[in-house]
Design an enzyme around this catalytic site. Structure first.
Site, PDB file in Angstrom:
ATOM      1  N   THR A 151       0.804  -1.224   0.000  1.00 33.20           N
ATOM      2  CA  THR A 151       0.000   0.000   0.000  1.00 33.20           C
ATOM      3  C   THR A 151       0.838   1.276   0.000  1.00 33.20           C
ATOM      4  O   THR A 151       1.943   1.303   0.546  1.00 33.20           O
ATOM      5  CB  THR A 151      -0.905   0.030   1.263  1.00 33.20           C
ATOM      6  OG1 THR A 151      -1.334   1.374   1.528  1.00 33.20           O
ATOM      7  CG2 THR A 151      -0.154  -0.438   2.504  1.00 33.20           C
ATOM      8  N   GLU A 199       0.308   3.613   1.837  1.00 33.61           N
ATOM      9  CA  GLU A 199       0.482   4.046   3.233  1.00 33.61           C
ATOM     10  C   GLU A 199       1.903   3.808   3.720  1.00 33.61           C
ATOM     11  O   GLU A 199       2.338   4.406   4.701  1.00 33.61           O
ATOM     12  CB  GLU A 199      -0.509   3.309   4.144  1.00 33.61           C
ATOM     13  CG  GLU A 199      -1.900   3.890   4.148  1.00 33.61           C
ATOM     14  CD  GLU A 199      -1.964   5.279   4.781  1.00 33.61           C
ATOM     15  OE1 GLU A 199      -1.563   5.427   5.937  1.00 33.61           O
ATOM     16  OE2 GLU A 199      -2.412   6.215   4.110  1.00 33.61           O
ATOM     17  N   TYR A 243      -0.772   0.490  10.894  1.00 31.50           N
ATOM     18  CA  TYR A 243      -1.133  -0.206   9.650  1.00 31.50           C
ATOM     19  C   TYR A 243       0.004  -0.128   8.635  1.00 31.50           C
ATOM     20  O   TYR A 243       0.424  -1.134   8.064  1.00 31.50           O
ATOM     21  CB  TYR A 243      -2.415   0.432   9.086  1.00 31.50           C
ATOM     22  CG  TYR A 243      -2.742  -0.003   7.669  1.00 31.50           C
ATOM     23  CD1 TYR A 243      -3.404  -1.194   7.424  1.00 31.50           C
ATOM     24  CD2 TYR A 243      -2.390   0.805   6.572  1.00 31.50           C
ATOM     25  CE1 TYR A 243      -3.692  -1.594   6.117  1.00 31.50           C
ATOM     26  CE2 TYR A 243      -2.670   0.416   5.278  1.00 31.50           C
ATOM     27  CZ  TYR A 243      -3.331  -0.783   5.059  1.00 31.50           C
ATOM     28  OH  TYR A 243      -3.603  -1.164   3.777  1.00 31.50           O
ATOM     29  N   LYS A 255       2.273  -3.211   7.185  1.00 32.14           N
ATOM     30  CA  LYS A 255       2.282  -3.498   5.741  1.00 32.14           C
ATOM     31  C   LYS A 255       3.710  -3.437   5.188  1.00 32.14           C
ATOM     32  O   LYS A 255       4.048  -4.176   4.260  1.00 32.14           O
ATOM     33  CB  LYS A 255       1.382  -2.500   5.007  1.00 32.14           C
ATOM     34  CG  LYS A 255      -0.109  -2.826   5.118  1.00 32.14           C
ATOM     35  CD  LYS A 255      -0.454  -3.997   4.217  1.00 32.14           C
ATOM     36  CE  LYS A 255      -1.937  -4.254   4.122  1.00 32.14           C
ATOM     37  NZ  LYS A 255      -2.263  -5.353   3.202  1.00 32.14           N
TER      38      LYS A 255
HETATM   39  N1  GDD Z   1     -12.055   7.268   6.898  1.00 29.96           N
HETATM   40  C1  GDD Z   1     -12.161   8.609   7.008  1.00 29.96           C
HETATM   41  N2  GDD Z   1     -13.287   9.134   7.587  1.00 29.96           N
HETATM   42  N3  GDD Z   1     -11.164   9.374   6.546  1.00 29.96           N
HETATM   43  C2  GDD Z   1     -11.311  10.710   6.639  1.00 29.96           C
HETATM   44  C3  GDD Z   1     -12.429  11.314   7.216  1.00 29.96           C
HETATM   45  C4  GDD Z   1     -13.474  10.489   7.728  1.00 29.96           C
HETATM   46  O1  GDD Z   1     -14.490  10.940   8.249  1.00 29.96           O
HETATM   47  N4  GDD Z   1     -12.293  12.654   7.133  1.00 29.96           N
HETATM   48  C5  GDD Z   1     -11.111  12.881   6.544  1.00 29.96           C
HETATM   49  N5  GDD Z   1     -10.504  11.714   6.244  1.00 29.96           N
HETATM   50  C6  GDD Z   1      -9.185  11.555   5.620  1.00 29.96           C
HETATM   51  C7  GDD Z   1      -8.230  10.634   6.391  1.00 29.96           C
HETATM   52  O2  GDD Z   1      -7.643  11.330   7.485  1.00 29.96           O
HETATM   53  C8  GDD Z   1      -7.252  10.277   5.284  1.00 29.96           C
HETATM   54  O3  GDD Z   1      -6.275  11.269   5.176  1.00 29.96           O
HETATM   55  C9  GDD Z   1      -8.109  10.293   3.999  1.00 29.96           C
HETATM   56  O4  GDD Z   1      -9.348  10.917   4.363  1.00 29.96           O
HETATM   57  C10 GDD Z   1      -8.391   8.925   3.397  1.00 29.96           C
HETATM   58  O5  GDD Z   1      -8.863   8.071   4.416  1.00 29.96           O
HETATM   59  P1  GDD Z   1      -9.434   6.612   4.084  1.00 29.96           P
HETATM   60  O6  GDD Z   1     -10.478   6.683   3.043  1.00 29.96           O
HETATM   61  O7  GDD Z   1      -9.813   5.992   5.393  1.00 29.96           O
HETATM   62  O8  GDD Z   1      -8.212   5.863   3.384  1.00 29.96           O
HETATM   63  P2  GDD Z   1      -6.658   5.791   3.753  1.00 29.96           P
HETATM   64  O9  GDD Z   1      -5.939   6.669   2.768  1.00 29.96           O
HETATM   65  O10 GDD Z   1      -6.412   6.030   5.184  1.00 29.96           O
HETATM   66  O11 GDD Z   1      -6.318   4.268   3.482  1.00 29.96           O
HETATM   67  C11 GDD Z   1      -6.876   3.562   2.373  1.00 29.96           C
HETATM   68  O12 GDD Z   1      -5.973   3.568   1.291  1.00 29.96           O
HETATM   69  C12 GDD Z   1      -4.747   2.854   1.503  1.00 29.96           C
HETATM   70  C13 GDD Z   1      -3.932   2.964   0.223  1.00 29.96           C
HETATM   71  O13 GDD Z   1      -3.168   4.123   0.303  1.00 29.96           O
HETATM   72  C14 GDD Z   1      -7.180   2.142   2.845  1.00 29.96           C
HETATM   73  O14 GDD Z   1      -7.876   1.462   1.827  1.00 29.96           O
HETATM   74  C15 GDD Z   1      -5.922   1.368   3.133  1.00 29.96           C
HETATM   75  O15 GDD Z   1      -6.245   0.021   3.458  1.00 29.96           O
HETATM   76  C16 GDD Z   1      -5.046   1.410   1.878  1.00 29.96           C
HETATM   77  O16 GDD Z   1      -3.865   0.713   2.125  1.00 29.96           O
END
Ligand code: GDD
Length: 339
Positions: A125, A127, A149, A153
């Site tokens: 990922t 991340e 996480y 990973k």
């Molecule tokens: N979930 C969430 N909920 N995120 C929020 C919110 C909220 O209410 N408000 C703002 N965010 C911001 C988070 O702080 C983060 O910076 C961004 O939105 C994306 O959050 P997520 O959609 O939860 O995804 P992620 O980037 O943390 O992780 C996803 O992508 C990765 C690949 O880069 C996941 O799918 C991981 O499993 C994956 O590895």
């Protein structure tokens, strides 16, 4: 028939990959530790719930992993199972590490010992880049994970590389940037936005609360990304590839695009925790900030460089953010209007 095993088959990527492999004529086995009917919904949406063989699989149980790999003698093994929500990983760092770091090691070791012909795909990922060390992240960019996480990973990614180099396994690591779809889990930000804005549009919710709107991600369409996974396993030997769109947008940008699909023109006011969005025509507030959705350490920006995937796999992200928002909003709006 080529025999593939997908751990995490009930998740977004697992379901799309199963659909893709079935179309290619594969015999598809799927592992999951969650067996409730509810969880089958992604396979049901794709109409493939009767075409895959589900078997109990738990990355926390090395004996179960060893037995599954050894007995199955699969041609291809896709490890898509994980504790995949970054936000939860601070609350459950040990379970996250056991699942996301040790789990893949159990698989790799079982393949090495009892099924060395099996080609292995590890869901790595973006991340892992965390606090980015280069403006555009490629396979050669140094890692700096920012969450339990991301750390877990990175361990699994490094083990995949190490088992490939130490034992000559066909083991590949796909460093996937964010990839979304109607089948995304509701805790992830894009799906939360498309679901809750649809509910607001249908009069079933008043307001959407989010965390950091300034975080920027490189978002693509999950259905396209699973093809890249498969392409990696068709190469002569294992390798690592970044799959990304090569564009970055903020959470706020995605809100605006999703809102447009529902004919909401937004007006913004305030900053940081006081930021709010209103529907311009009615003055109704539909978005606010809640501190609880902020993370202890944020990944501020991710932007992938998918050149290697384009050059070697011929893979490219096709769907831009506006179209992705359209696909997701349409699915959620239709679903919620019928419920
Ligand atoms: N979930 C969430 N909920 N995120 C929020 C919110 C909220 O209410 N408000 C703002 N965010 C911001 C988070 O702080 C983060 O910076 C961004 O939105 C994306 O959050 P997520 O959609 O939860 O995804 P992620 O980037 O943390 O992780 C996803 O992508 C990765 C690949 O880069 C996941 O799918 C991981 O499993 C994956 O590895």
């Amino acid at each position: 028939m080529t025999k593939a095993f997908i751990s995490g088959i009930l998740g977004q990527d697992g379901a799309y990959l199963a659909e893709f492999l079935l179309k290619k004529g594969y015999e598809v086995y799927g592992g999951s530790r969650r067996n409730s009917q509810d969880e089958l919904y992604r396979l049901q949406v794709l109409g493939i719930e009767d075409e895959v063989s589900l078997v109990p699989f738990d990355l926390l149980d090395p004996y179960n992993v060893f037995e599954t790999v050894s007995a199955g003698q699969f041609d291809e093994f896709y490890n898509l199972a994980a504790q995949s929500f970054v936000g939860s990983s601070w609350e459950t760092p040990v379970v996250t590490s056991n699942t996301d770091a040790m789990g893949p090691l159990y698989i790799l070791d079982a393949i090495k010992r009892n099924s060395p012909h099996t080609k292995f795909y590890q869901a790595s990922t973006s991340e892992m880049f965390g606090l980015i060390q280069e403006p555009r992240q490629s396979e050669r960019t140094p890692f700096y994970p920012r969450s339990p996480y991301g750390v877990a990973k990175l361990f699994a990614h490094s083990m995949t590389v190490n088992y490939r180099e130490s034992y000559g396994l066909h083991a590949s690591s796909g460093i996937l940037f964010n990839h979304e779809s109607p089948l995304r889990g509701v805790q992830f930000v894009t799906k939360k936005i498309t679901t809750q804005l649809s509910e607001i549009s249908l009069g079933k919710r008043d307001i959407l609360f989010l965390g950091n709107l300034d975080a920027k991600r490189d978002w693509g369409y999950a259905k396209e990304y699973v093809e890249g996974m498969w392409q990696m396993l068709q190469l002569k030997s294992g390798d690592d590839f970044v799959l990304a769109s090569g564009k970055t947008s903020s959470v706020r940008d995605f809100v605006i695009k999703a809102a447009e699909c529902l004919d909401f023109e937004l007006e913004w006011e305030g900053e940081q925790l006081n930021e709010k969005a209103y529907i311009k025509s009615t003055g109704k507030q539909i978005l606010g900030i809640d501190e609880k959705f902020y993370r202890p350490a944020e990944v501020d920006i991710l932007l992938g460089n998918p050149t290697k995937a384009k050059d070697i796999l011929g893979w490219e992200s096709q769907t831009d953010l506006a179209d992705l928002a359209k696909i997701m909003v349409k699915f959620d709006y239709d679903r919620i209007s019928k419920s």
